[in-house]
Design a protein around this motif. Structure first.
Motif, mmCIF file in Angstrom:
data_model
loop_
_atom_site.group_PDB
_atom_site.id
_atom_site.type_symbol
_atom_site.label_atom_id
_atom_site.label_comp_id
_atom_site.label_asym_id
_atom_site.label_seq_id
_atom_site.Cartn_x
_atom_site.Cartn_y
_atom_site.Cartn_z
ATOM 1 N N VAL A 202 0.838 -1.199 0.000
ATOM 2 C CA VAL A 202 0.000 0.000 0.000
ATOM 3 C C VAL A 202 0.874 1.250 0.000
ATOM 4 C CG1 VAL A 202 -1.647 1.342 1.373
ATOM 5 C CG2 VAL A 202 -2.012 -1.109 1.017
ATOM 6 N N GLU A 203 1.875 1.287 0.845
ATOM 7 C CA GLU A 203 2.725 2.474 0.923
ATOM 8 C C GLU A 203 3.490 2.716 -0.370
ATOM 9 O OE1 GLU A 203 4.829 1.694 4.608
ATOM 10 O OE2 GLU A 203 3.311 2.784 5.756
ATOM 11 N N LYS A 204 3.807 1.646 -1.105
ATOM 12 C CA LYS A 204 4.496 1.785 -2.398
ATOM 13 C C LYS A 204 3.511 1.888 -3.559
ATOM 14 C CE LYS A 204 8.803 -0.465 -1.152
ATOM 15 N NZ LYS A 204 9.778 -1.506 -1.504
ATOM 16 N N ARG A 205 2.214 1.802 -3.244
ATOM 17 C CA ARG A 205 1.156 1.843 -4.266
ATOM 18 C C ARG A 205 1.365 0.748 -5.310
ATOM 19 N NH1 ARG A 205 -1.791 6.787 -3.826
ATOM 20 N NH2 ARG A 205 -0.827 8.149 -2.317
ATOM 21 N N ASP A 206 1.707 -0.439 -4.826
ATOM 22 C CA ASP A 206 2.019 -1.578 -5.677
ATOM 23 C C ASP A 206 0.845 -2.553 -5.683
ATOM 24 O OD1 ASP A 206 3.076 -3.748 -7.003
ATOM 25 O OD2 ASP A 206 4.833 -3.955 -5.701
ATOM 26 N N LEU A 207 -0.082 -2.333 -6.611
ATOM 27 C CA LEU A 207 -1.289 -3.152 -6.689
ATOM 28 C C LEU A 207 -0.969 -4.617 -6.957
ATOM 29 C CD1 LEU A 207 -4.370 -2.962 -6.545
ATOM 30 C CD2 LEU A 207 -4.362 -2.560 -9.013
ATOM 31 N N ALA A 208 0.019 -4.887 -7.792
ATOM 32 C CA ALA A 208 0.375 -6.275 -8.122
ATOM 33 C C ALA A 208 0.817 -7.046 -6.880
ATOM 34 C CB ALA A 208 1.463 -6.299 -9.185
ATOM 35 N N ALA A 209 1.472 -6.378 -5.945
ATOM 36 C CA ALA A 209 1.948 -7.046 -4.734
ATOM 37 C C ALA A 209 0.796 -7.429 -3.797
ATOM 38 C CB ALA A 209 2.948 -6.155 -3.997
ATOM 39 N N LEU A 210 -0.374 -6.826 -3.987
ATOM 40 C CA LEU A 210 -1.524 -7.147 -3.148
ATOM 41 C C LEU A 210 -2.225 -8.428 -3.585
ATOM 42 C CD1 LEU A 210 -3.185 -3.625 -2.778
ATOM 43 C CD2 LEU A 210 -1.905 -4.886 -1.036
ATOM 44 N N ASP A 211 -2.056 -8.817 -4.833
ATOM 45 C CA ASP A 211 -2.834 -9.894 -5.433
ATOM 46 C C ASP A 211 -2.843 -11.185 -4.614
ATOM 47 O OD1 ASP A 211 -4.433 -11.006 -7.576
ATOM 48 O OD2 ASP A 211 -2.645 -12.146 -8.107
ATOM 49 N N ASP A 212 -1.695 -11.671 -4.190
ATOM 50 C CA ASP A 212 -1.665 -12.957 -3.484
ATOM 51 C C ASP A 212 -1.898 -12.840 -1.975
ATOM 52 O OD1 ASP A 212 0.814 -11.854 -2.859
ATOM 53 O OD2 ASP A 212 1.820 -13.795 -2.855
ATOM 54 N N LEU A 213 -2.213 -11.636 -1.491
ATOM 55 C CA LEU A 213 -2.467 -11.453 -0.059
ATOM 56 C C LEU A 213 -3.923 -11.690 0.314
ATOM 57 C CD1 LEU A 213 -0.313 -8.284 0.677
ATOM 58 C CD2 LEU A 213 0.317 -10.698 0.900
ATOM 59 N N PHE A 214 -4.822 -11.697 -0.692
ATOM 60 C CA PHE A 214 -6.253 -11.857 -0.446
ATOM 61 C C PHE A 214 -6.715 -13.263 -0.796
ATOM 62 C CE2 PHE A 214 -6.002 -7.250 -1.652
ATOM 63 C CZ PHE A 214 -6.342 -6.729 -0.417
ATOM 64 N N THR A 215 -7.705 -13.773 -0.048
ATOM 65 C CA THR A 215 -8.354 -15.013 -0.443
ATOM 66 C C THR A 215 -9.178 -14.726 -1.701
ATOM 67 O OG1 THR A 215 -10.315 -14.577 0.915
ATOM 68 C CG2 THR A 215 -8.514 -15.842 1.948
ATOM 69 N N SER A 216 -9.547 -15.765 -2.427
ATOM 70 C CA SER A 216 -10.340 -15.552 -3.643
ATOM 71 C C SER A 216 -11.720 -14.984 -3.324
ATOM 72 C CB SER A 216 -10.473 -16.851 -4.439
ATOM 73 O OG SER A 216 -11.152 -17.820 -3.660
ATOM 74 N N ASP A 217 -12.233 -15.268 -2.116
ATOM 75 C CA ASP A 217 -13.560 -14.791 -1.731
ATOM 76 C C ASP A 217 -13.510 -13.682 -0.671
ATOM 77 O OD1 ASP A 217 -12.637 -16.404 0.331
ATOM 78 O OD2 ASP A 217 -14.535 -17.443 0.629
ATOM 79 N N VAL A 218 -12.433 -12.900 -0.680
ATOM 80 C CA VAL A 218 -12.262 -11.817 0.285
ATOM 81 C C VAL A 218 -13.494 -10.910 0.286
ATOM 82 C CG1 VAL A 218 -11.025 -10.341 -1.377
ATOM 83 C CG2 VAL A 218 -10.680 -10.004 1.084
ATOM 84 N N ARG A 219 -13.793 -10.383 1.470
ATOM 85 C CA ARG A 219 -14.906 -9.435 1.636
ATOM 86 C C ARG A 219 -14.323 -8.133 2.177
ATOM 87 N NH1 ARG A 219 -20.029 -12.361 2.367
ATOM 88 N NH2 ARG A 219 -20.715 -10.785 3.844
ATOM 89 N N PHE A 220 -14.652 -7.022 1.511
ATOM 90 C CA PHE A 220 -14.159 -5.704 1.887
ATOM 91 C C PHE A 220 -15.346 -4.870 2.366
ATOM 92 C CE2 PHE A 220 -13.159 -1.285 1.359
ATOM 93 C CZ PHE A 220 -11.799 -1.159 1.536
#
Length: 141
Positions: A11-29
């Motif tokens: 988030v601090e680097k604004r790196d969207l690609a790095a977020l991809d594998d941090l969430f479950t496929s069914d994440v709820r926001f």
């Protein structure tokens, strides 16, 4: 937790690609402006794309960890709270991100709370415009 460190760095680097594998496929926001959650990795990553463009001077300023009951099924999950400050449209925002993890350490629920109300309104308008522009939600009727 390792996931929180990786999340915070992305988030601090604004790196969207790095977020991809941090969430479950069914994440709820859970958003502070919408009762029903955004659901699924694709939608949540799209939302983060908008958020990373919308926040100015975003920075995390603290962290707490423990466990908390999830909204989806009421189970107890390892959880962390990341405190942040940012600016949107000239308004300063104070907020928290509540990250809740599954058994493999991926984020399965993500809840955001922000204050004050005037900044929340500005954030809500900017995020909606970004979601519409990116084709993630339909425009106002």
């Amino acid at each position: 937790m390792e996931t929180a460190d990786r999340f915070r760095t992305a988030v601090e680097k604004r790196d969207l690609a790095a977020l991809d594998d941090l969430f479950t496929s069914d994440v709820r926001f859970y958003s502070p402006v919408k009762f029903t959650p955004f659901e699924g990795r694709t939608m949540v990553l799209g939302l983060f794309g908008v958020l990373l463009r919308t926040f100015e001077d975003f920075r995390y300023i603290g962290r707490f960890d423990g466990t908390a009951e999830t909204s989806a099924d009421g189970s107890e999950a390892p959880s962390e709270i990341l405190l942040f400050r940012a600016t949107v449209g000239g308004r300063e925002i104070h907020g928290i991100d509540l990250l809740q993890y599954d058994e493999s350490g991926r984020i399965k629920e993500f809840t955001v709370m922000v204050r004050p109300l005037s900044a929340l309104r500005t954030l809500s308008e900017a995020v909606l415009a970004g979601l519409v522009a990116d084709g993630l939600v339909p425009g106002p009727a």
